[in-house]
Structure formats: C-alpha cells, structure tokens
Design an enzyme around this catalytic site. Sequence first.
Site, short mmCIF file in Angstrom:
data_model
loop_
_atom_site.label_atom_id
_atom_site.label_comp_id
_atom_site.label_asym_id
_atom_site.label_seq_id
_atom_site.Cartn_x
_atom_site.Cartn_y
_atom_site.Cartn_z
CG ASP A 105 -1.73 -1.13 1.64
OD1 ASP A 105 -2.02 -1.88 0.57
OD2 ASP A 105 -2.07 -1.37 2.88
N1 URA Z 1 -1.09 -5.57 4.15
C1 URA Z 1 -1.53 -4.39 4.19
O1 URA Z 1 -2.73 -4.09 4.74
N2 URA Z 1 -0.83 -3.79 3.57
C2 URA Z 1 0.16 -3.93 2.73
O2 URA Z 1 0.84 -2.99 2.00
C3 URA Z 1 0.59 -5.36 2.78
C4 URA Z 1 0.07 -6.24 3.48
#
Ligand code: URA
Length: 241
Positions: A105
């Site tokens: 993310d």
């Molecule tokens: N889980 C999440 O919530 N975000 C990420 O970037 C990776 C795993």
Amino acid sequence: MILLPERLDHLLSRLGYCSRSEVRHWIREGRVTAEEGPVRPATRVHPEGVRIDGQPLDHPGPIYLVYYKEAGTVCAQGDPRSIYHDFPPRWSCRRPALSSVGRLDRDTSGILLLTDDGDWLHRWIHPRHQTPRQYRVHLAEPLVENAGVVLSSGNLQLEGDSKPCRPAGFLRCSDTEILLTLQEGRYHEVRRMMAALGNHVVALHRERFGPYGLKGLMPGEWRLLSLEEAGKEQECSGLPM
Ligand code: URA
C-alpha cells in the site's frame, strides 16, 4: 546464465535502447559494435559482445532485485510518487517490463522484489508456495489478549473474502507493536486483520519476503540479486527471441 544469440534490432528494442526502426541509424552513426563484426539490424549477435557507444549493454539478461519501498510511494507506473522513478529511466522501456512481486500500500514501507522474469514473479506470488512475508505492525491501541489465538487459528474471516485467512505467525513486541508473518498476500490484509480485532494500524513495514530482507538498504534503495541468490544459477538457457 548464457544468453542465446538474438537479432540486434530485437535485442536493443527489448532492452529499451531504441525502437527497432532506429537501430539502422544507430549502426550508421557507428554507435553499435558486436563481436560478430559489422552488423545489420537483422544480424544475430551475442548480447554480451554488443557495445553501444563503447559500453556493454545494461543487463541483457533478466533482472532480479530487492527494493526498499518508502512509505508514501505507490507501486503503480505513471504516478508522480511511483517507485519506478527510483530505477534507471531506460528500464521503463524494457520488454518484458520490470514488475513488482505483489504490491505494498501507499502507506506501507519495506521490502519488495522486482523482476522482468514472469516465471520468477509467479513462483513468489502463487498461493501454492505460501511464501512467508513478515510485517512489523504499529497499532493505535493495545492489542487484545487473545489476538495470538485468533490470528494463528486459520479461522479469521475478513469481510468480503470467500475464505478465512491462513494461520498467521505472531510475536508481541509491546502492547502496540507486533511482528506478523503471513503466508498469503491479500488486498490490505494486515490492515483488515487488525481492524477485525478492533484495532487500527498506524505504521506498517514489511521486513522480510521469503528468504529476502533489507539488510544494507535505505528507503528508496535497491540491490540486484545474483543468479545464485535468485535461485537461478542452474539455468543456462537464453531469453526468447
Ligand atoms: N497488508 C496490508 O494491509 N498492506 C500492505 O501493504 C501489505 C499487507
């Protein structure tokens, strides 16, 4: 890895140097040499023996690398905050394109693998391999007492998902900091797991992906993996022509 001979025009365009039609001009201008001697666009050349302006080709073989994603950047191409700005501009013209093995993310930092080898990419993201991914999670509230039981149960059902999460490894570092190891990579998985436990992630960092870590790297930096590190040292075939 031994690279097979390849048409010069194909080689230079797939590595992002110039279009196939421009190769003729580059040859005429004397910019291109090869160990095979005088070349034409259709000459089959050994990639390692080609020079452009006297320089060897930039990674004529596949690329395998470990990258330290900074929080606030995105894994998509074409965004002003794209992680791809951290790589040589020519690489954005390579075919196959350099791609990340899964995504993180925008607000997540940590390890990402990148490659232009589709088989290698699938080897890491295919659910069958259950590649472990280790996350350091900072939480807004102290985590509930029974979190370890719930996370490792394999019964945690997230809203909108058809199956429960695979059992996760869990280590409590403090009331509001945990190390979580997942064996799958669902959309926003860590954040949604913590939300299901009534908590909220304030910072998320992926420390390890399979056998790889971030040792020696700063945010925004990357390092190439050797063929041995990538588990590719046995392969001696070239690239498709
Ligand atoms: N889980 C999440 O919530 N975000 C990420 O970037 C990776 C795993």
